[in-house]
Write a protein that holds these residues in place. Sequence first.
Motif, PDB file in Angstrom:
ATOM      1  N   HIS A 447       0.702  -1.117   0.010  1.00  0.00           N
ATOM      2  CA  HIS A 447      -0.020   0.079   0.023  1.00  0.00           C
ATOM      3  C   HIS A 447       0.983   1.134   0.104  1.00  0.00           C
ATOM      4  N   GLU A 448       1.996   1.318   0.191  1.00  0.00           N
ATOM      5  CA  GLU A 448       3.088   2.335   0.276  1.00  0.00           C
ATOM      6  C   GLU A 448       2.939   3.044  -1.196  1.00  0.00           C
ATOM      7  N   SER A 449       3.368   4.303  -0.949  1.00  0.00           N
ATOM      8  CA  SER A 449       3.257   5.360  -2.255  1.00  0.00           C
ATOM      9  C   SER A 449       4.573   5.243  -2.771  1.00  0.00           C
ATOM     10  N   ALA A 450       5.649   5.005  -2.033  1.00  0.00           N
ATOM     11  CA  ALA A 450       6.974   4.989  -2.579  1.00  0.00           C
ATOM     12  C   ALA A 450       7.939   3.946  -2.050  1.00  0.00           C
ATOM     13  N   LEU A 451       8.708   3.344  -2.981  1.00  0.00           N
ATOM     14  CA  LEU A 451       9.589   1.890  -2.512  1.00  0.00           C
ATOM     15  C   LEU A 451      10.234   2.106  -1.226  1.00  0.00           C
ATOM     16  N   LEU A 452      10.981   3.407  -1.139  1.00  0.00           N
ATOM     17  CA  LEU A 452      11.715   3.767  -0.144  1.00  0.00           C
ATOM     18  C   LEU A 452      11.117   4.042   1.195  1.00  0.00           C
ATOM     19  N   ASP A 453       9.752   3.966   1.081  1.00  0.00           N
ATOM     20  CA  ASP A 453       8.916   4.280   2.131  1.00  0.00           C
ATOM     21  C   ASP A 453       8.467   2.854   2.843  1.00  0.00           C
ATOM     22  N   CYS A 454       8.985   1.891   2.389  1.00  0.00           N
ATOM     23  CA  CYS A 454       8.763   0.423   2.692  1.00  0.00           C
ATOM     24  C   CYS A 454       9.777   0.261   3.905  1.00  0.00           C
ATOM     25  N   ASP A 455       9.420  -0.938   4.658  1.00  0.00           N
ATOM     26  CA  ASP A 455      10.353  -1.437   5.697  1.00  0.00           C
ATOM     27  C   ASP A 455      11.266  -2.175   4.910  1.00  0.00           C
ATOM     28  N   SER A 456      12.601  -2.319   5.542  1.00  0.00           N
ATOM     29  CA  SER A 456      13.843  -2.915   4.912  1.00  0.00           C
ATOM     30  C   SER A 456      14.571  -3.734   6.027  1.00  0.00           C
ATOM     31  N   SER A 457      15.459  -4.560   5.516  1.00  0.00           N
ATOM     32  CA  SER A 457      16.401  -5.283   6.353  1.00  0.00           C
ATOM     33  C   SER A 457      17.491  -5.353   5.565  1.00  0.00           C
ATOM     34  N   ASP A 458      18.967  -5.399   6.441  1.00  0.00           N
ATOM     35  CA  ASP A 458      20.156  -5.460   5.757  1.00  0.00           C
ATOM     36  C   ASP A 458      20.407  -7.116   5.471  1.00  0.00           C
ATOM     37  N   ARG A 459      20.802  -6.884   3.925  1.00  0.00           N
ATOM     38  CA  ARG A 459      21.159  -8.037   3.503  1.00  0.00           C
ATOM     39  C   ARG A 459      22.496  -8.088   2.575  1.00  0.00           C
ATOM     40  N   ASN A 460      23.353  -8.511   2.829  1.00  0.00           N
ATOM     41  CA  ASN A 460      24.727  -8.131   2.287  1.00  0.00           C
ATOM     42  C   ASN A 460      25.130  -8.966   1.029  1.00  0.00           C
ATOM     43  N   THR A 461      24.322 -10.232   0.874  1.00  0.00           N
ATOM     44  CA  THR A 461      24.884 -11.012  -0.181  1.00  0.00           C
ATOM     45  C   THR A 461      23.633 -11.123  -1.281  1.00  0.00           C
TER      46      THR A 461
END
Length: 751
Positions: A447-461
Amino acid sequence: MQRWSAGRLAVGLLQSSRGRSMETWRLQCGPKSSSVEAMSLLCWTVTAQIETPALLAKAAGLTCSEPVNFQLAKESSRCAGELEMKKDGEWRNVIDNDFTLNLNAADVVCRHLDCGSAVSTERKEMESYTGMWRISSTCLQSKSAVRECILTNSYPSSSFLKIICSGSVRLVNGTSLCSGRLEVKSTQSTQSWSSVCEEDFDLQDAEVVCRELGCGAPSVLQGALYGDMEAPVWTKEFQCRGHESALLDCDSSDRNTCSSGKAAGLTCSEPDNFQLVRGSSRCAGELEMTKDGERRNVIDNDSAWNLKAADVVCRHLDCGSAVSTGRKEMEWHTRMWRISSTCLQSKSAVRECILSEYYRSNSILEIICSDSVRLVNGTSLCSGRLEVKPTQSTQTWSSVCEENFDLQDAEVVCRELGCGAPSVLQGALYGDMETPVWTKEFQCRGHESALLDCDSSDRNTCSSGKAAGLTCSEPDDVRLSGGASSCAGTPEMKQQGQWRPVVDWDSEWDQKLSSAVCKRLDCGSAVSINISNSSSETPVWGISGSCVQSDWMGRECLSVTSSKTSSRNLEVVCSDLLAQPNISFSTHIDGVSEATQQGLRVLMGSDFTISCSILPQYPGGSFQLIFNTPDPEQKNYTLPAVNHSAHFLFSAADPTHRGEYRCVYHLYVFSHNFSSESRPLHLTLAASVTHLVIRLVVLGLLVLVSAAALFGYVKASRGQTSRPEDKMELDHLGGAEDLLGEEAGGAQGPE
């Protein structure tokens, strides 16, 4: 073959200039003379015979230079000043006929004068009107020879053209005027252009060249980037400090060898003379440009401004891709800079599409860019390899690993880009992963209006090593209106919340536009177009015909114009005009037809009907019943459509009626034959009740006879030892129970 003299060659060419074929030219001309006199005379002949210059030059195997009838005057350098032309023995100023002179057109003049490349161009005003020679700037942009773009008559004008060329430096074989292999020549016009060895040219030298060419700062400096070294080679090493205004103003030292053998290749960035202002961010707002030291709003010259043109500006500003664009009306007219949107749609650099004069207008261009997400290497603005960057403009764009991106994330991106729902999500669909790589896994809810408004978690690979490739569907903004079918009518598009007919001002694109609309609506191909004129004008949207492809029409082709009207109406008929017919089944006796996994089951010997029907789009037509059965003698049947339906009656069902049935509706309309086929209907057979009772009676009698025989056999064999063959016979008789059970199962159907 004997060598021709100069005079004989010229006379032979002149005498052959009437009605001769190319083959005749080759036979007449023969080997060319190597003397300067013959070459000069031949080129004079080519220039004199206006009707056949290309033919003559090709026949003799020569390339003649353009006649010296242009110059840049009234400045300190021969490579800057007012454009003048000599015609009919008279020198006059030059004006462009179509008011579309830009750097691309001016560059042809600069190279014609052996003055490097175009740095700037402008239109100068005079106090009075005077007769001027005219030239077509549209013709010049097609890279034709200058003399081929001269118009026949003079034109009274109060403005003339001024051009500034680079003079002693130029970039060749590049993708724009700001990229290419570096070439230098001394200020004496008799000198030739020389390649520069990459070892003799560094970043400070590059800064001077980019500034001298009117470009932005250097972005790439690499040997052999735009081709190999070509002779002659510049014999000095440049030692610029970076502040000089011209490369030849820099200190230098002699250097006779180029050990690497690679020519300096340079890419300068576009100049920072555009911006979006008075919007919510630096990537949204009114389009402004600085030219000749003055900042003004921008208006398009050709009323063909659309998302495709706006997208070039967004990418130029490093603001992602264009999401929307519009035209904002003001209460008064004011001076604005002009830009060619047609030029922008050819993916040219922005500065090359700026026109030489201002224009008074009361509407300005507004653009909203995606800012932090974009799709690259796709076929439209709604497809490509996903790239993301933080909102800080100094950050670089990063590829996204397919493992860190799912369907809910895709829904957010498609909405953010102004596209429809995601249709394809596949790794490496639009190219391999490129560094840098986004190091977070998105966790959008959708439902977010922008991708950078979404939650995220670190993933290095990124174990798969594949970049997220995304295709969003086109928004539901195209339709065919006014017809009895969704696949026939007037093409309309929705913009700014309004549905209007879409018109291409150049009628040669009508067929292309019609085909693209049919395919966009999944209606097949265009089979008929009709153009009519109504007595009244209606509001319309314009579309860029050059943007439309025969198999695709995206929202980026819709022109953003002021309110325009037209009496011209385009009606389109697509091949998939008809809706899909329905097919159904019914019986006519006291039995039950039932659905099974194999299809519909009819009882043996009963009557049944296959019915075909279709939505009431058009009157008339006929239905053809096609069926594939075990009986090779079975034929297809056709009935006229009555109330948009037809009923095919079959009596006494037998095994030949098993198989697959389809309804095909045929209609002649709009001077074409159309047809549409239904889904298949599978029919199987089961034994009737009467047939089942008879078989059960027979089976019962068989059981009684078998039992009596068994009783007699057992009695006769009493006291004897059982033999193996006796057991086998008992098993054989027991098969009657299996047979009875199979018949019973056939009557009841599957559990």
